[in-house]
Design a protein around this motif. Sequence first.
Motif, mmCIF file in Angstrom:
data_model
loop_
_atom_site.group_PDB
_atom_site.id
_atom_site.type_symbol
_atom_site.label_atom_id
_atom_site.label_comp_id
_atom_site.label_asym_id
_atom_site.label_seq_id
_atom_site.Cartn_x
_atom_site.Cartn_y
_atom_site.Cartn_z
ATOM 1 N N GLN A 273 -30.544 -6.888 -24.935
ATOM 2 C CA GLN A 273 -28.839 -7.619 -25.812
ATOM 3 C C GLN A 273 -29.416 -6.445 -27.293
ATOM 4 N N ILE A 274 -30.069 -6.566 -27.895
ATOM 5 C CA ILE A 274 -30.017 -5.808 -28.910
ATOM 6 C C ILE A 274 -30.519 -4.069 -28.509
ATOM 7 N N ALA A 275 -30.485 -3.613 -27.451
ATOM 8 C CA ALA A 275 -30.602 -2.208 -27.025
ATOM 9 C C ALA A 275 -28.944 -2.483 -26.873
ATOM 10 N N GLU A 276 -28.862 -2.784 -26.546
ATOM 11 C CA GLU A 276 -27.045 -3.165 -25.985
ATOM 12 C C GLU A 276 -26.314 -2.478 -27.741
ATOM 13 N N LEU A 277 -26.294 -3.216 -28.337
ATOM 14 C CA LEU A 277 -25.787 -3.206 -29.495
ATOM 15 C C LEU A 277 -26.566 -2.257 -30.665
ATOM 16 N N LEU A 278 -27.906 -1.784 -30.678
ATOM 17 C CA LEU A 278 -28.150 -0.399 -30.887
ATOM 18 C C LEU A 278 -27.471 0.741 -30.445
ATOM 19 N N ASN A 279 -27.148 0.666 -29.317
ATOM 20 C CA ASN A 279 -26.484 1.569 -28.580
ATOM 21 C C ASN A 279 -24.977 1.887 -28.939
ATOM 22 N N TRP A 280 -24.729 0.833 -28.688
ATOM 23 C CA TRP A 280 -22.849 0.573 -29.087
ATOM 24 C C TRP A 280 -22.749 0.709 -30.622
ATOM 25 N N ILE A 281 -23.341 0.155 -31.629
ATOM 26 C CA ILE A 281 -23.349 1.004 -32.979
ATOM 27 C C ILE A 281 -23.376 2.820 -33.347
ATOM 28 N N LEU A 282 -24.527 2.926 -32.771
ATOM 29 C CA LEU A 282 -24.653 3.807 -32.506
ATOM 30 C C LEU A 282 -23.950 5.197 -31.617
ATOM 31 N N ASP A 283 -23.576 4.404 -30.714
ATOM 32 C CA ASP A 283 -22.394 5.821 -29.670
ATOM 33 C C ASP A 283 -21.766 7.043 -31.224
ATOM 34 N N PRO A 284 -21.972 8.394 -29.831
ATOM 35 C CA PRO A 284 -21.417 8.876 -31.248
ATOM 36 C C PRO A 284 -19.582 9.780 -31.567
ATOM 37 N N GLN A 285 -19.136 8.517 -30.251
ATOM 38 C CA GLN A 285 -18.027 8.445 -30.035
ATOM 39 C C GLN A 285 -17.146 7.989 -30.543
ATOM 40 N N HIS A 286 -17.840 6.082 -30.020
ATOM 41 C CA HIS A 286 -16.982 4.863 -30.471
ATOM 42 C C HIS A 286 -17.462 4.612 -31.713
ATOM 43 N N GLY A 287 -18.750 4.414 -31.312
ATOM 44 C CA GLY A 287 -19.665 3.228 -32.507
ATOM 45 C C GLY A 287 -19.695 3.620 -33.903
ATOM 46 N N MET A 288 -19.940 2.793 -35.073
ATOM 47 C CA MET A 288 -19.717 2.739 -36.643
ATOM 48 C C MET A 288 -20.638 3.270 -37.231
ATOM 49 N N ALA A 289 -21.364 4.664 -36.499
ATOM 50 C CA ALA A 289 -22.668 5.231 -37.125
ATOM 51 C C ALA A 289 -20.989 6.793 -36.629
ATOM 52 N N GLY A 290 -20.526 7.199 -35.587
ATOM 53 C CA GLY A 290 -19.776 7.879 -36.169
ATOM 54 C C GLY A 290 -20.885 9.534 -36.266
ATOM 55 N N ALA A 291 -20.085 10.555 -36.769
ATOM 56 C CA ALA A 291 -20.804 12.026 -36.155
ATOM 57 C C ALA A 291 -22.367 11.536 -37.303
ATOM 58 N N SER A 292 -22.216 10.523 -37.645
ATOM 59 C CA SER A 292 -24.044 10.490 -38.386
ATOM 60 C C SER A 292 -24.802 10.685 -37.401
ATOM 61 N N THR A 293 -25.004 10.003 -35.926
ATOM 62 C CA THR A 293 -25.587 10.287 -35.005
ATOM 63 C C THR A 293 -25.944 11.669 -34.598
ATOM 64 N N PRO A 294 -26.616 12.214 -34.092
ATOM 65 C CA PRO A 294 -27.271 12.638 -33.953
ATOM 66 C C PRO A 294 -27.240 13.938 -32.358
ATOM 67 N N ALA A 295 -26.780 14.912 -32.145
ATOM 68 C CA ALA A 295 -26.176 14.936 -30.747
ATOM 69 C C ALA A 295 -27.726 14.754 -29.782
ATOM 70 N N GLY A 296 -27.375 14.512 -28.695
ATOM 71 C CA GLY A 296 -28.740 14.460 -28.060
ATOM 72 C C GLY A 296 -29.303 13.514 -28.132
ATOM 73 N N PHE A 297 -28.501 12.214 -28.714
ATOM 74 C CA PHE A 297 -28.901 11.175 -28.785
ATOM 75 C C PHE A 297 -29.555 10.428 -27.223
ATOM 76 N N GLN A 298 -30.462 10.172 -27.568
ATOM 77 C CA GLN A 298 -31.170 8.958 -26.633
ATOM 78 C C GLN A 298 -31.185 7.142 -26.313
#
Length: 175
Positions: free
Chosen positions: A107-132
């Motif tokens: 669930q933590i992995a899912e939550l972090l991925n949700w926050i860091l999703d470059p298209q839909h997450g709150m991190a937005g464009a701050s997430t680098p291309a190629g995010f794993q």
Amino acid sequence: MRLLILAGLATVLAAPPAMARAFPDPQQKPAPGNEAPQTPIAQAGYSVATNYQLQCAGCHLGSGEGSARNDTPKMSGFVGNFLRVEGGREFLVRVPGVAQAALSDAQIAELLNWILDPQHGMAGASTPAGFQPYTAEEVARVRHNALLNLPGTRAGLIARMRAQGIAIDDGMGQP
């Protein structure tokens, strides 16, 4: 003086018994609606957005805007920058609010991925291309390594970001 102490002791002993109990009453019935044991959050099957509201929004607020007044940095439009510097990826898992959340590793992995999703997450464009995306296994490996100096560790990561020319817009008032 001795008389004063004895008078105080007599007053305490003469007082009616306190209403609060130090030990639970085994005969006490649960309040209506609480008859069944609560389901732990990690087993409740909540959506990732609900888990964010339950585990993160209390400090980082509903949209990840944070609160400098409460010494809580914003995540929106910024948190992905941690993935751009050495140690930042692990830091996001080790932050006490994440590491100690009442969620499973998955669930933590899912939550972090949700926050860091470059298209839909709150991190937005701050997430680098190629995010794993994070995996439950990665979270399990890193999560239990206690972060003993949160401010110092974070300051070091911010300094690395600055050295790379990353604009620091974390809402903490230090550009």
